[in-house]
Design a protein around this motif. Structure first.
Motif, PDB file in Angstrom:
ATOM      1  N   UNK A  67       3.706  10.199  -9.481  1.00  0.00           N
ATOM      2  CA  UNK A  67       2.944  10.573 -10.677  1.00  0.00           C
ATOM      3  C   UNK A  67       2.371  11.974 -10.532  1.00  0.00           C
ATOM      4  N   UNK A  68       1.890  12.302  -9.355  1.00  0.00           N
ATOM      5  CA  UNK A  68       1.356  13.648  -9.108  1.00  0.00           C
ATOM      6  C   UNK A  68       2.442  14.701  -9.270  1.00  0.00           C
ATOM      7  N   UNK A  69       3.623  14.410  -8.762  1.00  0.00           N
ATOM      8  CA  UNK A  69       4.745  15.355  -8.900  1.00  0.00           C
ATOM      9  C   UNK A  69       5.089  15.552 -10.371  1.00  0.00           C
ATOM     10  N   UNK A 101       4.863  19.053 -15.131  1.00  0.00           N
ATOM     11  CA  UNK A 101       4.446  19.314 -16.517  1.00  0.00           C
ATOM     12  C   UNK A 101       3.519  20.515 -16.577  1.00  0.00           C
ATOM     13  N   UNK A 102       2.584  20.605 -15.636  1.00  0.00           N
ATOM     14  CA  UNK A 102       1.681  21.759 -15.602  1.00  0.00           C
ATOM     15  C   UNK A 102       2.452  23.043 -15.327  1.00  0.00           C
ATOM     16  N   UNK A 103       3.459  22.951 -14.469  1.00  0.00           N
ATOM     17  CA  UNK A 103       4.275  24.122 -14.163  1.00  0.00           C
ATOM     18  C   UNK A 103       5.019  24.604 -15.406  1.00  0.00           C
ATOM     19  N   UNK A 104       5.556  23.664 -16.182  1.00  0.00           N
ATOM     20  CA  UNK A 104       6.245  24.037 -17.417  1.00  0.00           C
ATOM     21  C   UNK A 104       5.282  24.669 -18.413  1.00  0.00           C
ATOM     22  N   UNK A 105       4.074  24.107 -18.509  1.00  0.00           N
ATOM     23  CA  UNK A 105       3.062  24.667 -19.404  1.00  0.00           C
ATOM     24  C   UNK A 105       2.686  26.074 -18.962  1.00  0.00           C
ATOM     25  N   UNK A 106       2.501  26.243 -17.664  1.00  0.00           N
ATOM     26  CA  UNK A 106       2.145  27.558 -17.129  1.00  0.00           C
ATOM     27  C   UNK A 106       3.262  28.569 -17.378  1.00  0.00           C
ATOM     28  N   UNK A 107       4.495  28.144 -17.202  1.00  0.00           N
ATOM     29  CA  UNK A 107       5.625  29.044 -17.447  1.00  0.00           C
ATOM     30  C   UNK A 107       5.692  29.446 -18.915  1.00  0.00           C
ATOM     31  N   UNK A 113       0.832  -1.216   0.000  1.00  0.00           N
ATOM     32  CA  UNK A 113       0.000   0.000   0.000  1.00  0.00           C
ATOM     33  C   UNK A 113       0.861   1.259   0.000  1.00  0.00           C
ATOM     34  N   UNK A 114       1.905   1.271   0.808  1.00  0.00           N
ATOM     35  CA  UNK A 114       2.792   2.437   0.863  1.00  0.00           C
ATOM     36  C   UNK A 114       3.530   2.644  -0.462  1.00  0.00           C
ATOM     37  N   UNK A 115       3.941   1.558  -1.103  1.00  0.00           N
ATOM     38  CA  UNK A 115       4.593   1.684  -2.409  1.00  0.00           C
ATOM     39  C   UNK A 115       3.619   2.233  -3.444  1.00  0.00           C
ATOM     40  N   UNK A 116       2.359   1.806  -3.375  1.00  0.00           N
ATOM     41  CA  UNK A 116       1.346   2.335  -4.297  1.00  0.00           C
ATOM     42  C   UNK A 116       1.138   3.820  -4.056  1.00  0.00           C
ATOM     43  N   UNK A 117       1.081   4.212  -2.783  1.00  0.00           N
ATOM     44  CA  UNK A 117       0.944   5.642  -2.474  1.00  0.00           C
ATOM     45  C   UNK A 117       2.145   6.430  -2.964  1.00  0.00           C
TER      46      UNK A 117
END
Length: 100
Positions: free
Chosen positions: A42-44, A49-55, A32-36
């Motif tokens: 993945x969230x990071x 990617x969103x940060x690069x797009x925003x920039x 469970x901890x490895x899945x988290x």
């Protein structure tokens, strides 16, 4: 001797069945901890990617704003020249009317 070597050979538990249950429980928790951890990674990646797009969008907006400011300065100068020409034309017309 490793820190994982037991000197008491399992005296902490009453039976091998209990030891197996504890180990299964711990393995389930590890999974469970490895899945988290995978979800967090993945969230990071998505946030990066969103940060690069925003920039990139910010850079485009700043460039567009710079062009608009330059265009506004040019238009202001042209409006000033047009206004001065209108005033000069009216002044010459009035001068011609009253003098001539």
């Amino acid at each position: 001797m490793s820190r994982f070597d037991d000197e008491n050979d399992g005296d902490d538990f009453d039976s091998p069945e209990e030891t197996d249950a504890v180990i299964r429980d711990l393995r389930a928790k590890v999974v469970r901890l490895e899945a988290q951890l995978d979800q967090l990674a993945a969230t990071v990646r998505e946030l990066r990617a969103e940060s690069l797009t925003t920039a990139a969008l910010k850079a485009e907006i700043e460039a567009a704003a710079k062009l608009l400011r330059a265009r506004q300065r040019r238009n202001t100068k042209l409006l000033l020249v047009a206004w001065l020409m209108a005033v000069a034309s009216l002044s010459l017309s009035l001068y011609t009317y009253f003098v001539g």
